[in-house]
Design a protein around this motif. Structure first.
Motif, PDB file in Angstrom:
ATOM      1  N   SER A 179      15.310   9.239 -63.622  1.00 43.17           N
ATOM      2  CA  SER A 179      14.797   8.603 -62.411  1.00 43.17           C
ATOM      3  C   SER A 179      15.847   7.689 -61.796  1.00 43.17           C
ATOM      4  O   SER A 179      16.008   7.650 -60.564  1.00 43.17           O
ATOM      5  CB  SER A 179      13.527   7.810 -62.726  1.00 43.17           C
ATOM      6  OG  SER A 179      12.480   8.674 -63.129  1.00 43.17           O
ATOM      7  N   TYR A 208       7.329  13.886 -56.633  1.00 51.17           N
ATOM      8  CA  TYR A 208       7.700  12.677 -55.899  1.00 51.17           C
ATOM      9  C   TYR A 208       9.205  12.646 -55.607  1.00 51.17           C
ATOM     10  O   TYR A 208       9.627  12.320 -54.497  1.00 51.17           O
ATOM     11  CB  TYR A 208       7.310  11.432 -56.698  1.00 51.17           C
ATOM     12  CG  TYR A 208       5.830  11.316 -56.970  1.00 51.17           C
ATOM     13  CD1 TYR A 208       4.928  11.132 -55.931  1.00 51.17           C
ATOM     14  CD2 TYR A 208       5.331  11.400 -58.270  1.00 51.17           C
ATOM     15  CE1 TYR A 208       3.566  11.031 -56.181  1.00 51.17           C
ATOM     16  CE2 TYR A 208       3.978  11.300 -58.523  1.00 51.17           C
ATOM     17  CZ  TYR A 208       3.093  11.117 -57.474  1.00 51.17           C
ATOM     18  OH  TYR A 208       1.751  11.024 -57.727  1.00 51.17           O
ATOM     19  N   SER A 228       5.935  -0.632 -59.090  1.00 54.67           N
ATOM     20  CA  SER A 228       6.663   0.266 -58.184  1.00 54.67           C
ATOM     21  C   SER A 228       5.988   0.330 -56.822  1.00 54.67           C
ATOM     22  O   SER A 228       6.664   0.312 -55.777  1.00 54.67           O
ATOM     23  CB  SER A 228       6.759   1.663 -58.790  1.00 54.67           C
ATOM     24  OG  SER A 228       7.612   1.662 -59.919  1.00 54.67           O
ATOM     25  N   ARG A 229       4.664   0.396 -56.825  1.00 57.85           N
ATOM     26  CA  ARG A 229       3.936   0.469 -55.550  1.00 57.85           C
ATOM     27  C   ARG A 229       4.219  -0.753 -54.680  1.00 57.85           C
ATOM     28  O   ARG A 229       4.554  -0.628 -53.503  1.00 57.85           O
ATOM     29  CB  ARG A 229       2.435   0.572 -55.829  1.00 57.85           C
ATOM     30  CG  ARG A 229       1.570   0.702 -54.574  1.00 57.85           C
ATOM     31  CD  ARG A 229       0.113   0.437 -54.887  1.00 57.85           C
ATOM     32  NE  ARG A 229      -0.100  -0.956 -55.271  1.00 57.85           N
ATOM     33  CZ  ARG A 229      -1.232  -1.423 -55.787  1.00 57.85           C
ATOM     34  NH1 ARG A 229      -2.235  -0.589 -56.011  1.00 57.85           N
ATOM     35  NH2 ARG A 229      -1.341  -2.701 -56.090  1.00 57.85           N
ATOM     36  N   GLU A 249       1.410  -1.126 -63.791  1.00 54.99           N
ATOM     37  CA  GLU A 249       1.463   0.134 -63.046  1.00 54.99           C
ATOM     38  C   GLU A 249       1.596  -0.107 -61.540  1.00 54.99           C
ATOM     39  O   GLU A 249       1.888   0.833 -60.776  1.00 54.99           O
ATOM     40  CB  GLU A 249       0.217   0.970 -63.332  1.00 54.99           C
ATOM     41  CG  GLU A 249      -1.077   0.470 -62.705  1.00 54.99           C
ATOM     42  CD  GLU A 249      -1.717  -0.691 -63.486  1.00 54.99           C
ATOM     43  OE1 GLU A 249      -2.750  -1.206 -63.021  1.00 54.99           O
ATOM     44  OE2 GLU A 249      -1.163  -1.066 -64.540  1.00 54.99           O
ATOM     45  N   GLN A 274       9.340   8.579 -61.489  1.00 51.58           N
ATOM     46  CA  GLN A 274       9.549   9.171 -60.167  1.00 51.58           C
ATOM     47  C   GLN A 274       9.040   8.272 -59.044  1.00 51.58           C
ATOM     48  O   GLN A 274       9.629   8.216 -57.959  1.00 51.58           O
ATOM     49  CB  GLN A 274       8.838  10.514 -60.073  1.00 51.58           C
ATOM     50  CG  GLN A 274       9.497  11.640 -60.845  1.00 51.58           C
ATOM     51  CD  GLN A 274       8.865  12.966 -60.502  1.00 51.58           C
ATOM     52  OE1 GLN A 274       9.011  13.472 -59.390  1.00 51.58           O
ATOM     53  NE2 GLN A 274       8.145  13.531 -61.461  1.00 51.58           N
ATOM     54  N   ARG A 275       7.938   7.585 -59.301  1.00 51.09           N
ATOM     55  CA  ARG A 275       7.399   6.686 -58.274  1.00 51.09           C
ATOM     56  C   ARG A 275       8.391   5.572 -57.949  1.00 51.09           C
ATOM     57  O   ARG A 275       8.437   5.078 -56.815  1.00 51.09           O
ATOM     58  CB  ARG A 275       6.063   6.098 -58.739  1.00 51.09           C
ATOM     59  CG  ARG A 275       4.914   7.119 -58.781  1.00 51.09           C
ATOM     60  CD  ARG A 275       3.621   6.453 -59.211  1.00 51.09           C
ATOM     61  NE  ARG A 275       2.496   7.361 -59.130  1.00 51.09           N
ATOM     62  CZ  ARG A 275       2.138   8.194 -60.095  1.00 51.09           C
ATOM     63  NH1 ARG A 275       2.832   8.211 -61.228  1.00 51.09           N
ATOM     64  NH2 ARG A 275       1.096   8.988 -59.953  1.00 51.09           N
ATOM     65  N   THR A 276       9.176   5.192 -58.940  1.00 45.38           N
ATOM     66  CA  THR A 276      10.186   4.162 -58.715  1.00 45.38           C
ATOM     67  C   THR A 276      11.252   4.669 -57.752  1.00 45.38           C
ATOM     68  O   THR A 276      11.764   3.895 -56.920  1.00 45.38           O
ATOM     69  CB  THR A 276      10.840   3.742 -60.039  1.00 45.38           C
ATOM     70  OG1 THR A 276       9.817   3.439 -60.994  1.00 45.38           O
ATOM     71  CG2 THR A 276      11.729   2.536 -59.862  1.00 45.38           C
ATOM     72  N   THR A 297      11.840  13.340 -51.855  1.00 46.69           N
ATOM     73  CA  THR A 297      12.608  12.134 -51.525  1.00 46.69           C
ATOM     74  C   THR A 297      14.092  12.430 -51.467  1.00 46.69           C
ATOM     75  O   THR A 297      14.790  12.037 -50.521  1.00 46.69           O
ATOM     76  CB  THR A 297      12.330  11.035 -52.565  1.00 46.69           C
ATOM     77  OG1 THR A 297      10.923  10.766 -52.615  1.00 46.69           O
ATOM     78  CG2 THR A 297      13.077   9.759 -52.212  1.00 46.69           C
ATOM     79  N   VAL A 345      10.813   6.702 -55.281  1.00 41.45           N
ATOM     80  CA  VAL A 345      10.220   6.588 -53.945  1.00 41.45           C
ATOM     81  C   VAL A 345      10.199   5.128 -53.498  1.00 41.45           C
ATOM     82  O   VAL A 345      10.507   4.805 -52.354  1.00 41.45           O
ATOM     83  CB  VAL A 345       8.795   7.171 -53.934  1.00 41.45           C
ATOM     84  CG1 VAL A 345       8.175   7.034 -52.547  1.00 41.45           C
ATOM     85  CG2 VAL A 345       8.812   8.632 -54.365  1.00 41.45           C
ATOM     86  N   ALA A 346       9.831   4.221 -54.429  1.00 41.10           N
ATOM     87  CA  ALA A 346       9.735   2.798 -54.095  1.00 41.10           C
ATOM     88  C   ALA A 346      11.089   2.196 -53.734  1.00 41.10           C
ATOM     89  O   ALA A 346      11.174   1.282 -52.910  1.00 41.10           O
ATOM     90  CB  ALA A 346       9.119   2.039 -55.269  1.00 41.10           C
TER      91      ALA A 346
END
Length: 278
Positions: A252, A171, A107-108, A104, A38-40, A175, A42-43
């Motif tokens: 994702s 997340y 993506s950030r 980790e 999920q963070r991906t 989005t 957003v990224a």
């Protein structure tokens, strides 16, 4: 007919170069297997918005590119141009992060770079638009604020109604909803306030139908498209909830595609509105 008008392939040499670049970065990403979750989603969102903004600089009244690079930023070439750029950055981050044992952070950092590039491009657009005065900032600002408020209220209502869904998709859900709300609201502003003709057949048909309703003199014709986009965004969140648990990578990626369909055209609208005389 579901594609917007004005789509045209660039000259052959540009097409070949873009397709080759797309295949290379796709193969490298497939081989490196960077973490995707999920963070991906957003990224990747600022990169999708970057594509929309880059295309806006290709369109009148901006038309800022030199002739040698102009074919790279038309539609649909701009999607491949953005993807190749994204892919190069993603591959580079993956190589360095895996080597240092910090996968980790991929993506950030990908998101930070996308936000940085998007911010630079938006600042350039605002500075260029300010040459004609402050009025161009009004409707883009209103569209962003309204989309943000509607997204917050929607996510809150869904969280109260189906708390586990929002907890699992904490997340991705905001989005996806924001991407489609910004697209819906900006399209409505373009149709009802600025007087821009919608190029994509489905939204055009929806707003054409809304224009025949008794509400048209009071609410305009864009509200129905906003409502449809809201229903679609919420539907996607619910439909992919279980899939995200079963296969987080594929789900994702699908959520990223759904987000791109909203945030790309929305950012294109926002940048073009900066140069609107209204």
């Amino acid at each position: 007919m579901v594609l917007p008008s004005g789509l045209a392939l660039p000259p052959l040499e540009y097409t070949v170069a873009l397709l080759a670049g797309t295949l290379v970065v796709t193969a490298l990403l497939y081989a490196l297997e960077p973490p995707i979750n999920q963070r991906t989603v957003v990224a990747l969102t600022p990169w999708m918005a970057l594509g929309g903004a880059l295309h806006a600089f290709h369109q009148p009244p901006i038309e800022a590119y030199r002739p040698v690079v102009t074919p790279l930023f038309g539609a649909p070439a701009v999607y491949l141009t953005t993807f190749v750029t994204l892919g190069v950055v993603w591959v580079t981050l993956t190589l360095f992060s895996v080597r240092r044992g910090h996968s980790e952070t991929i993506s950030r950092n990908l998101g930070y770079i996308g936000i940085g590039l998007l911010t630079v491009l938006l600042v350039i657009a605002v500075v260029m638009a300010l040459e004609s005065g402050l009025l161009g900032l009004i409707w883009p600002t209103i569209a962003v604020i309204v989309a943000t408020v509607v997204t917050a209220v929607t996510v809150l209502v869904v969280a109260l109604w189906r708390t586990p869904v929002v907890v699992r998709m904490r997340y991705a859900a905001p989005t996806v909803v924001f991407a489609h709300m910004l697209d819906g609201v900006s399209t409505a502003v373009g149709a009802d306030v600025i007087g821009i003709t919608e190029r994509t057949p489905i939204p055009a048909r929806i707003m054409e139908f809304a224009g025949t309703l008794p509400t048209a003199p009071y609410l305009g014709k864009g509200w129905l498209f906003v409502f449809v986009k809201l229903l679609v965004a919420i539907g996607v969140v619910f439909l992919l909830d279980d899939y995200l648990e079963e296969d987080p990578v594929e789900a994702s990626l699908l959520l990223a595609v759904v987000t791109a369909v909203g945030i790309g055209p929305a950012t294109n609208n926002i940048v073009l509105f900066l140069f609107s005389p209204v």
